[in-house]
Motif scaffolding. Structure first.
Motif: not given
Ligand SMILES: NC(=O)c1ccc[n+]([C@@H]2O[C@H](COP(=O)([O-])OP(=O)(O)OC[C@H]3O[C@@H](n4cnc5c(N)ncnc54)[C@H](O)[C@@H]3O)[C@@H](O)[C@H]2O)c1
Ligand SMILES: [Zn+2]
Length: 381
Positions: A20-21, A182, A185
Motif C-alpha cells: 500500500r502506498g 491504495e 481507492d
C-alpha cells in the motif's frame, strides 16, 4: 544436406509485490526493484490519467519519491500522462508517444519504463517498451482491480488494430509488478466491481473453494470493503500466476483455460464500441457460457443459478443488447483466428470442473442468449 537442430532455452523470473502506498517515501518496493536491475537507474514513467485525481496529487508524489531516492532512481523526464481506457490501445498516437520518449531520452534495454494504470494503459506501454530496442525493461503498477488480479500479472502486451482487440502485441514478461492496493481507492464503483469477473472466472475453472469464498463475500466486495477486495485480488492473482508459470505462457497450443467466457466478451466489447468494461464483458461472457453449458445439459440447474447469483451479487451485468446481434457468433471465428489452431472453448460441468469443446451449436447459443435475457439485468452504462 545437413541440418543443425538449434535449441534456445531461457527462464523468466519476476516478482509480484503487494503493498500500500508505493510512492510513500518510506516504501522501499520500487526502489529495491530498480536496484535489483543492477546496471541502470534511468526511468521513464507512463501514467494513466485516471490515477491522477486532485486529492492524490500523484505526479508530485512520483517526483518526490524519485528525488528522495535519487541514489537509486534517475528519472529522466516528467511522466507521460495518457487518457486511460481503450482509447490508448485504439489510437496509435499514444504508443508512438511512449516510443518517441524512449528514443528521445536514451532509455536503453537496461533502463526502465514504469507504467501506472489500468489494463489498457499497461498493455499499450508494455507494447511500446517491448518493441523499442527489441525490449526495454517494464515495471508495472496496475491501478484497477482487473489489472491487479489478472491483466497486469502476465506476459502479454498489445494494442488494437483493424477494429480487432489486441491484434498487435507481444509475449514479453515484465521486469516486476507492484500491486499497490491504495491506488484502488479512487476507482469508480464500475471499475471497482468489473474486475471481480476475472476472479469468478478463475475460481470457476480452478478453485471451487475460492468460488465459495467469493459467494460468501460478494456483497462485502461490492460494497467496497477493502480487506475483502484485497483477499479476492491476492487469491485471483495467485491462481493466474500459477497457471501462467505451469502451463503454456506463450500460448503455443490451442487451449486457453484463462480465456473462459472470453470469446463472447471480446466480441461484445467490440460490438459495444468499447463502452463495456472488459470485466463487465467477461461477466456477461461467463453468464452466457454457463447458460450454454446448462442448455447443453452439462451443468446442473443449482450450480448454474449459484453462478449467476454470484455475478449479480458482485454488481456485474449479465446481459447486453449486443448479444442479440447476428455478429456475435463471428466472435467464435475471431477467437480461433487470434489463438490459432483448433477452436477450443471451455464450458463448465460443475463449479471448479471445466470441459473443453471444439464446436458450438449456433442454435443452442441463440437459445442460451434468449434464456439469459429472461434472467438478467442489462448493463447500465
Ligand atoms: N495483457 C493481458 O493479459 C490482458 C488481460 C486481460 C485484459 N487486458 C486488457 O485490459 C484492459 C482493461 O483493463 P481495465 O479493466 O483495468 O480497464 P482500463 O484500463 O480500460 O481502465 C478503466 C478506467 O479506469 C481508469 N483508472 C485506472 N486506474 C484508476 C484509478 N486508480 N482510479 C481511478 N480511475 C482509474 C482509467 O483511466 C479508465 O478510464 C483491456 O484493454 C483488456 O483487453 C489485458
Ligand atoms: Zn480477461
Amino acid at each position: 544436406m545437413e541440418t543443425i537442430h538449434q535449441s534456445v532455452r531461457t527462464e523468466f523470473r519476476y516478482p509480484v509485490h503487494f503493498t500500500r502506498g508505493a510512492f510513500d517515501i518510506g516504501n522501499m518496493a520500487l526502489r529495491e526493484v530498480i536496484a535489483s536491475g543492477g546496471s541502470s537507474r534511468r526511468t521513464l514513467f507512463v501514467v494513466d490519467e485516471g490515477v491522477c485525481t486532485r486529492e492524490r496529487n500523484f505526479l508530485q508524489q512520483i517526483e518526490n519519491y524519485c528525488r528522495f531516492h535519487a541514489d537509486s532512481i534517475e528519472n529522466i523526464a516528467p511522466p507521460i500522462v495518457v487518457p486511460g481506457g481503450e482509447t490508448v490501445k485504439n489510437d496509435s498516437r499514444y504508443v508512438d508517444s511512449v516510443r518517441s520518449a524512449i528514443h528521445a531520452h536514451g532509455i536503453c534495454r537496461h533502463s526502465f519504463v514504469i507504467v501506472v494504470g489500468g489494463g489498457a494503459t499497461l498493455d499499450m506501454a508494455g507494447y511500446a517498451a517491448a518493441t523499442s530496442h527489441r525490449g526495454v525493461r517494464l515495471i508495472r503498477l496496475p491501478s484497477t482491480v482487473l489489472s491487479q488480479n489478472d491483466s497486469g500479472l502476465g506476459v502479454k502486451t498489445s494494442v488494437n488494430r483493424f477494429s480487432k482487440k489486441n491484434f498487435l502485441g507481444t509475449f514479453t514478461p515484465p521486469f516486476a509488478v507492484i500491486n499497490d492496493f491504495e491506488l484502488l481507492d479512487s476507482l469508480s464503483d464500475r471499475d471497482w466491481r468489473s474486475g471481480t469477473a476475472e476472479a469468478v472466472k478463475v475460481a470457476l475453472i480452478k478453485d471451487r473453494e475460492f468460488f465459495g469464498w467469493i459467494e460468501a463475500n460478494a456483497a462485502l466486495v461490492a460494497a467496497r470493503n477493502s480487506s475483502a477486495m484485497e483477499h479476492l485480488i491476492y487469491r485471483c492473482a495467485e491462481l493466474h500466476l500459477r497457471h501462467i508459470s505451469g502451463g503454456d505462457p506463450f500460448e503455443t497450443g490451442s487451449s486457453r483455460p484463462l480465456d473462459f467466457g472470453h470469446w463472447a466478451a471480446h466480441k461484445l466489447e467490440q460490438l459495444a464500441n468499447y463502452n463495456l468494461r472488459h470485466g463487465e464483458a467477461v461477466g456477461i461472457g461467463i453468464a452466457l457460457d454457463v447458460t450454454y453449458s446448462r442448455v447443453m445439459g452439462m451443468l446442473a440447474k443449482d450450480a448454474w443459478q449459484r453462478i449467476l447469483g454470484v455475478l449479480l451479487d458482485l454488481g456485474l451485468p449479465l446481459y447486453a443488447p449486443e448479444l442479440e446481434t447476428g455478429d456475435l457468433l463471428n466472435g467464435l471465428t475471431e477467437f480461433r483466428e487470434h489463438l490459432g489452431g483448433e477452436l477450443t472453448i471451455l464450458l463448465l460441468q460443475d463449479i471448479g470442473k471445466p470441459v473443453e469443446v471444439h464446436s458450438i451449436s449456433a442454435d443452442k447459443m441463440k437459445e442460451s442468449v434468449a434464456a439469459l435475457s429472461q434472467y438478467a439485468p442489462v448493463c447500465s452504462l
